[in-house]
Write an enzyme that holds these catalytic residues in place. Structure first.
Site, PDB file in Angstrom:
ATOM      1  N   LYS A   5       0.868  -1.188   0.000  1.00  0.00           N
ATOM      2  CA  LYS A   5       0.000   0.000   0.000  1.00  0.00           C
ATOM      3  C   LYS A   5       0.894   1.224   0.000  1.00  0.00           C
ATOM      4  CE  LYS A   5      -4.453   0.863   0.167  1.00  0.00           C
ATOM      5  NZ  LYS A   5      -5.583  -0.022  -0.223  1.00  0.00           N
ATOM      6  N   ASP A  41      -6.964   4.255  -4.399  1.00  0.00           N
ATOM      7  CA  ASP A  41      -7.634   4.083  -3.110  1.00  0.00           C
ATOM      8  C   ASP A  41      -8.261   5.460  -2.842  1.00  0.00           C
ATOM      9  OD1 ASP A  41      -7.792   2.013  -0.720  1.00  0.00           O
ATOM     10  OD2 ASP A  41      -7.435   3.923   0.231  1.00  0.00           O
TER      11      ASP A  41
HETATM   12  P1  NDP Z   1     -12.904   7.758  -2.718  1.00  0.00           P
HETATM   13  O1  NDP Z   1     -11.850   8.765  -2.467  1.00  0.00           O
HETATM   14  O2  NDP Z   1     -13.426   7.574  -4.091  1.00  0.00           O
HETATM   15  O3  NDP Z   1     -14.146   8.019  -1.766  1.00  0.00           O
HETATM   16  C1  NDP Z   1     -14.006   8.065  -0.388  1.00  0.00           C
HETATM   17  C2  NDP Z   1     -15.350   8.431   0.230  1.00  0.00           C
HETATM   18  O4  NDP Z   1     -15.266   8.261   1.640  1.00  0.00           O
HETATM   19  C3  NDP Z   1     -15.739   9.883   0.006  1.00  0.00           C
HETATM   20  O5  NDP Z   1     -17.129   9.983  -0.026  1.00  0.00           O
HETATM   21  C4  NDP Z   1     -15.152  10.570   1.230  1.00  0.00           C
HETATM   22  O6  NDP Z   1     -15.781  11.794   1.570  1.00  0.00           O
HETATM   23  C5  NDP Z   1     -15.376   9.536   2.310  1.00  0.00           C
HETATM   24  N1  NDP Z   1     -14.308   9.627   3.314  1.00  0.00           N
HETATM   25  C6  NDP Z   1     -12.994   9.374   3.128  1.00  0.00           C
HETATM   26  N2  NDP Z   1     -12.294   9.582   4.260  1.00  0.00           N
HETATM   27  C7  NDP Z   1     -13.193   9.971   5.166  1.00  0.00           C
HETATM   28  C8  NDP Z   1     -13.088  10.322   6.530  1.00  0.00           C
HETATM   29  N3  NDP Z   1     -11.913  10.321   7.183  1.00  0.00           N
HETATM   30  N4  NDP Z   1     -14.241  10.669   7.168  1.00  0.00           N
HETATM   31  C9  NDP Z   1     -15.432  10.671   6.509  1.00  0.00           C
HETATM   32  N5  NDP Z   1     -15.583  10.346   5.223  1.00  0.00           N
HETATM   33  C10 NDP Z   1     -14.491   9.998   4.569  1.00  0.00           C
HETATM   34  O7  NDP Z   1     -12.299   6.383  -2.163  1.00  0.00           O
HETATM   35  P2  NDP Z   1     -12.751   4.892  -2.476  1.00  0.00           P
HETATM   36  O8  NDP Z   1     -14.211   4.841  -2.720  1.00  0.00           O
HETATM   37  O9  NDP Z   1     -11.816   4.329  -3.481  1.00  0.00           O
HETATM   38  O10 NDP Z   1     -12.400   4.158  -1.089  1.00  0.00           O
HETATM   39  C11 NDP Z   1     -13.363   4.008  -0.047  1.00  0.00           C
HETATM   40  C12 NDP Z   1     -12.938   2.870   0.868  1.00  0.00           C
HETATM   41  O11 NDP Z   1     -12.867   1.655   0.127  1.00  0.00           O
HETATM   42  C13 NDP Z   1     -11.564   3.016   1.520  1.00  0.00           C
HETATM   43  O12 NDP Z   1     -11.601   2.423   2.797  1.00  0.00           O
HETATM   44  C14 NDP Z   1     -10.668   2.207   0.617  1.00  0.00           C
HETATM   45  O13 NDP Z   1      -9.499   1.771   1.283  1.00  0.00           O
HETATM   46  C15 NDP Z   1     -11.592   1.050   0.283  1.00  0.00           C
HETATM   47  N6  NDP Z   1     -11.289   0.276  -0.917  1.00  0.00           N
HETATM   48  C16 NDP Z   1     -11.140   0.871  -2.133  1.00  0.00           C
HETATM   49  C17 NDP Z   1     -10.918   0.114  -3.259  1.00  0.00           C
HETATM   50  C18 NDP Z   1     -10.843   0.715  -4.617  1.00  0.00           C
HETATM   51  O14 NDP Z   1     -10.739  -0.048  -5.582  1.00  0.00           O
HETATM   52  N7  NDP Z   1     -10.895   2.028  -4.773  1.00  0.00           N
HETATM   53  C19 NDP Z   1     -10.775  -1.348  -3.175  1.00  0.00           C
HETATM   54  C20 NDP Z   1     -11.027  -1.892  -1.857  1.00  0.00           C
HETATM   55  C21 NDP Z   1     -11.260  -1.092  -0.783  1.00  0.00           C
HETATM   56  P3  NDP Z   1     -15.067  13.190   1.193  1.00  0.00           P
HETATM   57  O15 NDP Z   1     -15.042  13.235  -0.295  1.00  0.00           O
HETATM   58  O16 NDP Z   1     -15.904  14.219   1.826  1.00  0.00           O
HETATM   59  O17 NDP Z   1     -13.680  13.089   1.795  1.00  0.00           O
HETATM   60  O1  2IT Z   2      -7.893  -1.712  -0.853  1.00  0.00           O
HETATM   61  C1  2IT Z   2      -7.803  -2.163  -2.012  1.00  0.00           C
HETATM   62  O2  2IT Z   2      -7.926  -3.372  -2.248  1.00  0.00           O
HETATM   63  C2  2IT Z   2      -7.532  -1.222  -3.093  1.00  0.00           C
HETATM   64  N1  2IT Z   2      -7.467  -0.025  -2.850  1.00  0.00           N
HETATM   65  C3  2IT Z   2      -7.355  -1.715  -4.505  1.00  0.00           C
HETATM   66  C4  2IT Z   2      -5.952  -2.217  -4.726  1.00  0.00           C
HETATM   67  C5  2IT Z   2      -5.600  -2.560  -6.135  1.00  0.00           C
HETATM   68  O3  2IT Z   2      -4.424  -2.845  -6.341  1.00  0.00           O
HETATM   69  O4  2IT Z   2      -6.457  -2.561  -7.029  1.00  0.00           O
END
Ligand code: NDP
Ligand code: 2IT
Length: 445
Positions: free
Chosen positions: A126, A166
């Protein structure tokens, strides 16, 4: 708790005193592994756990960049190469002001077991930065990404370490990062990053994969209990990449999604949310969620509040770590929630998920339920290596099969260890055993 687990936890607590999220993730995994050591003393003899809890390598670097007015800023960049037993380090990059080494380590640690569960050849890593992208122009984001890559390029590669997105890192950022990697190295090496645009080696369906995969996992959990998604009321936290495509798939399968959130608060519409408008607002225009009310004046925007106070049958935490705490879990249960499925990484605290499991609420832990994103990243690597590209339907079919296999692996493993209803037990033990088995084969390295 097995005495070996206790001893390793004591060691890592001393060694990582200032990293609460990493210690939380380590406790959650290690505590559920205790029964494994009764039947596998060879893992103790080879001190597998201690080796697994120390990253193979951790990089920290300075990222200097200029805003549009010429002002100079410094951020800290990270890449944690946690474990490469099963393949090149694989995991996203997070740009968020809360990023620090402990957060990077918890995410990379979770990624080891998640990636193992996919059955594909990917290790755990990561990275990211404490850079805050909010309110920054495209040019500022581009300059930041270029400066970040100016250091990162020497450490990554298609068979070494393959970053992706992420929080705060999506298609736009991956485009800037890939473009600069190409320029710095003079190599069009597609396999070095995933989540790329479909015009330059990206996979169809990667954008949708985490959210869709999370709902497929929920569907499999419900089917085991002779339940369906159709007709259920759902609540989703977040409104970023994972949340949006969780909402989309839930709606396609007949659920009514009544609320989602961002860091400013939540939006609630008892008639269900409009996905197309949400996507336009958040993914295209990058606006705050409160703006949703301008088109839907009858919806409610509640600032600084958690979505979990809204009654629902299905809950999908898709924002960030520790967003469901014990009081939120109690409220969800009181309001009749029957399933919690984690799109985010570690969004539920240990006392909260223990309560869900003890009350018979179906609980899908992130390392299993959100593995669809990294799984399709690995499919992107496969397509890049074969110089080919698959259709959306092909990728989606493979994603569904992978999620079902992860689901069944969790159930089989949990059953084998006498805890058939605990997906936490199943995911942690099954994820661990594949890595441990391969580590044994390599000898002491
Ligand atoms: P994005 O940046 O696209 O979206 C994040 C969302 O969560 C936004 O709505 C944001 O609000 C909110 N958010 C983030 N941090 C905070 C915080 N500290 N407090 C309150 N709200 C928060 O990220 P992703 O959708 O990609 O990721 C979301 C989650 O999914 C994370 O935990 C990530 O690790 C996990 N994940 C992502 C993957 C991927 O492929 N992208 C794969 C697997 C897991 P705001 O815009 O107001 O900050
Ligand atoms: O938490 C996760 O699994 C991710 N942010 C996606 C990682 C990836 O390599 O696609």
């Amino acid at each position: 708790m097995h005495p070996y687990v206790k001893q390793v936890l004591e060691t890592i607590e001393k060694r990582n005193r200032h990293e609460p999220e990493f210690l939380q993730a380590a406790h959650e995994v290690l505590e559920s592994l205790s029964p494994v050591f009764d039947v596998h003393p060879e893992y103790i003899e080879n001190n597998i756990l201690d080796r697994l809890c120390e990253p193979e390598r951790q990089l920290i670097f300075r990222v200097t960049w200029q805003d549009d007015s010429g002002k100079v800023f410094v951020n800290r960049g990270y890449r944690v190469n946690f474990n490469s037993t099963l393949g090149p380090y694989k995991g996203g990059l997070r740009f968020h002001p809360t990023v620090n080494l402990g957060i990077m380590k918890f995410l990379a640690f979770e990624q080891i077991f998640k990636n193992s569960l996919t059955g594909l050849s990917i290790g755990g890593g990561k990275g990211g930065s404490d850079f805050d992208p909010k309110g920054r122009s495209d040019n500022e984001i581009m300059r930041f990404c270029q400066s970040f890559m100016t250091e990162l390029w020497r450490h990554i590669g298609s068979s070494t370490d393959v970053p992706a997105g992420d929080i705060g890192v999506g298609g736009r950022e991956i485009g800037y990062l890939f473009g600069y990697y190409k320029r710095l190295t003079n190599r069009f090496d597609l396999g070095v990053l995933t989540g790329k645009g479909v015009d330059f080696g990206g996979s169809m369906g990667r954008k949708e994969a985490t959210g869709f995969g999370c709902v497929y996992f929920a569907k499999d959990m419900l089917e085991r209990k002779k339940e369906t998604i159709q007709g259920k009321t759902a609540v989703v936290s977040g409104s970023g990449n994972v949340a949006l495509y969780t909402i989309k798939k839930l709606q396609e399968l007949g659920a009514k999604v009544v609320a989602c959130s961002d860091s400013g608060g939540y939006i609630y519409d008892k008639n269900g949310l409009d996905f197309d408008y949400l996507r336009q607002l958040k993914e295209v225009e990058r606006k705050r969620l409160a703006v949703y009310q301008s088109k839907y004046p009858n919806s409610i925007f509640k600032p600084n509040a958690k979505v979990w106070e809204i009654p629902c049958t299905l809950a999908f935490p898709c924002a960030t770590q520790n967003e469901i705490q014990l009081p939120d879990a109690e409220l969800l249960i009181k309001n009749g929630c029957i399933l919690v499925c984690e799109g985010a990484n570690m969004p539920t605290t240990q006392d909260a998920f223990r309560l869900f499991e003890s009350k018979g609420v179906l609980f899908g832990p992130g390392k299993a339920a959100n593995a669809g994103g990294v799984a399709v990243s690995a499919l992107e690597m496969q397509q890049n290596a074969a110089l080919t590209s698959w259709t959306f339907e092909e990728v989606d079919r493979k994603l569904q099969a992978i999620m079902m296999k992860i689901h069944n692996t969790c159930v089989e493993c949990a059953t084998q260890y006498d805890n058939p209803n605990s997906y936490v037990t199943g995911a942690n033990i099954a994820g661990f055993k594949r890595v441990a088995h391969a580590m044994m084969a390599y000898g002491v390295i």
